[in-house]
Design an enzyme around this catalytic site. Structure first.
Site, PDB file in Angstrom:
ATOM      1  N   TYR A  61       0.772  -1.223  -0.101  1.00 37.02           N
ATOM      2  CA  TYR A  61      -0.063  -0.084  -0.148  1.00 37.02           C
ATOM      3  C   TYR A  61       0.956   1.212  -0.115  1.00 37.02           C
ATOM      4  O   TYR A  61       2.042   1.108   0.269  1.00 37.02           O
ATOM      5  CB  TYR A  61      -1.134   0.229   1.288  1.00 37.02           C
ATOM      6  CG  TYR A  61      -0.397   0.373   2.695  1.00 37.02           C
ATOM      7  CD1 TYR A  61       0.098   1.493   2.994  1.00 37.02           C
ATOM      8  CD2 TYR A  61       0.189  -0.758   3.183  1.00 37.02           C
ATOM      9  CE1 TYR A  61       0.409   1.701   4.358  1.00 37.02           C
ATOM     10  CE2 TYR A  61       0.430  -0.640   4.509  1.00 37.02           C
ATOM     11  CZ  TYR A  61       0.859   0.609   5.225  1.00 37.02           C
ATOM     12  OH  TYR A  61       1.515   0.835   6.310  1.00 37.02           O
ATOM     13  N   CYS A  62       0.301   2.607  -0.180  1.00 37.34           N
ATOM     14  CA  CYS A  62       1.111   3.818  -0.312  1.00 37.34           C
ATOM     15  C   CYS A  62      -0.064   4.812   0.056  1.00 37.34           C
ATOM     16  O   CYS A  62      -0.621   4.639   1.112  1.00 37.34           O
ATOM     17  CB  CYS A  62       1.795   3.954  -1.673  1.00 37.34           C
ATOM     18  SG  CYS A  62       0.597   3.800  -3.014  1.00 37.34           S
ATOM     19  N   ARG A  63       0.333   5.873  -0.537  1.00 42.14           N
ATOM     20  CA  ARG A  63      -0.450   7.207   0.020  1.00 42.14           C
ATOM     21  C   ARG A  63      -1.845   6.995  -0.284  1.00 42.14           C
ATOM     22  O   ARG A  63      -2.586   7.538   0.710  1.00 42.14           O
ATOM     23  CB  ARG A  63       0.076   8.328  -0.429  1.00 42.14           C
ATOM     24  CG  ARG A  63       1.373   8.556  -0.225  1.00 42.14           C
ATOM     25  CD  ARG A  63       1.986   9.968  -1.002  1.00 42.14           C
ATOM     26  NE  ARG A  63       3.492   9.945  -0.717  1.00 42.14           N
ATOM     27  CZ  ARG A  63       4.256   9.867  -1.395  1.00 42.14           C
ATOM     28  NH1 ARG A  63       4.023  10.022  -2.914  1.00 42.14           N
ATOM     29  NH2 ARG A  63       5.612   9.995  -1.175  1.00 42.14           N
TER      30      ARG A  63
END
Length: 214
Positions: A169-171
């Protein structure tokens, strides 16, 4: 009709009615950010970022903290992230073309080849990998997630398990870091999947209680 009230609310709409400002809001949903840091990540000029931040501040959407000569910006509250996510959801429903799975992307791009995880429940028992920058991870991350920033992943691939599904996952939903990381790992034979949501959505909805690292 109370035109003053309508106008007051419209100030919020005007402030967020700009793609560059939405990108800055997404960055501030991760952690406090300085103008220089946001300019570097967004590839906007410092003056441009400062101007956008002033608009957001005047609308009450961001707060500031001074540390010496440096000023740090953060979201005024989780409701601001929620407003962004609500706009994104409405756009996905009523202006679907840019959001569709078969939307125009370059052949072989990470969007084309990486399978996506759509809900956090699908990530249970997986190895959770956070590929944001280290200070964003420290400010708040999925409980138990391991931090390997995307630009370090190639040299730290041996830290990723090969006997478990890996969820990256990221932002947020618009951030491509997770897809790029998952594609890189899949090229190495790792069962990697990307989340199509991230910290922005979690801060907005409270569906995941983020853990800060002291």
């Amino acid at each position: 009709m109370n035109q003053d009230a309508y106008g007051h609310v419209a100030r919020i709409g005007k402030a967020i009615g700009n793609g560059n400002r939405l990108e800055l809001l997404e960055l501030m949903a991760q952690a406090e950010q300085s103008v220089d840091d946001m300019a570097r990540v967004s590839r906007m000029g410092v003056t441009t970022v400062s101007s956008h931040l002033q608009v957001l501040k005047n609308a009450g959407l961001v707060r500031t903290r001074r540390d010496g000569v440096r000023i740090y910006y953060r979201l005024a509250g989780p409701e601001v992230a929620g407003l962004f996510v609500s706009m994104k959801d409405v756009a996905a429903r009523f202006l679907p073309a840019p959001f569709a799975a078969d939307s125009s992307t370059e052949a072989g791009s990470s969007r084309d080849v990486v399978p996506l995880i759509h809900t956090i429940d699908e990530a249970r028992d997986a190895f959770m990998l956070d590929v944001r920058r280290a200070h964003e991870y420290l400010a708040g991350h999925y409980p138990g997630a391991v931090s390997i920033p995307l630009d370090e992943l190639a040299s730290r691939m041996d830290e990723v398990p090969r006997d478990r599904r890996v969820i990256v996952y990221c932002r947020g939903g618009f951030c491509l870091l997770a897809r790029d990381a998952a594609r890189l790992m899949r090229d190495k034979g790792i069962d990697a999947w990307a989340m199509d949501e991230g910290v922005l959505e979690w801060r907005a909805g409270g569906s995941v209680e983020l853990t800060a690292t002291a």
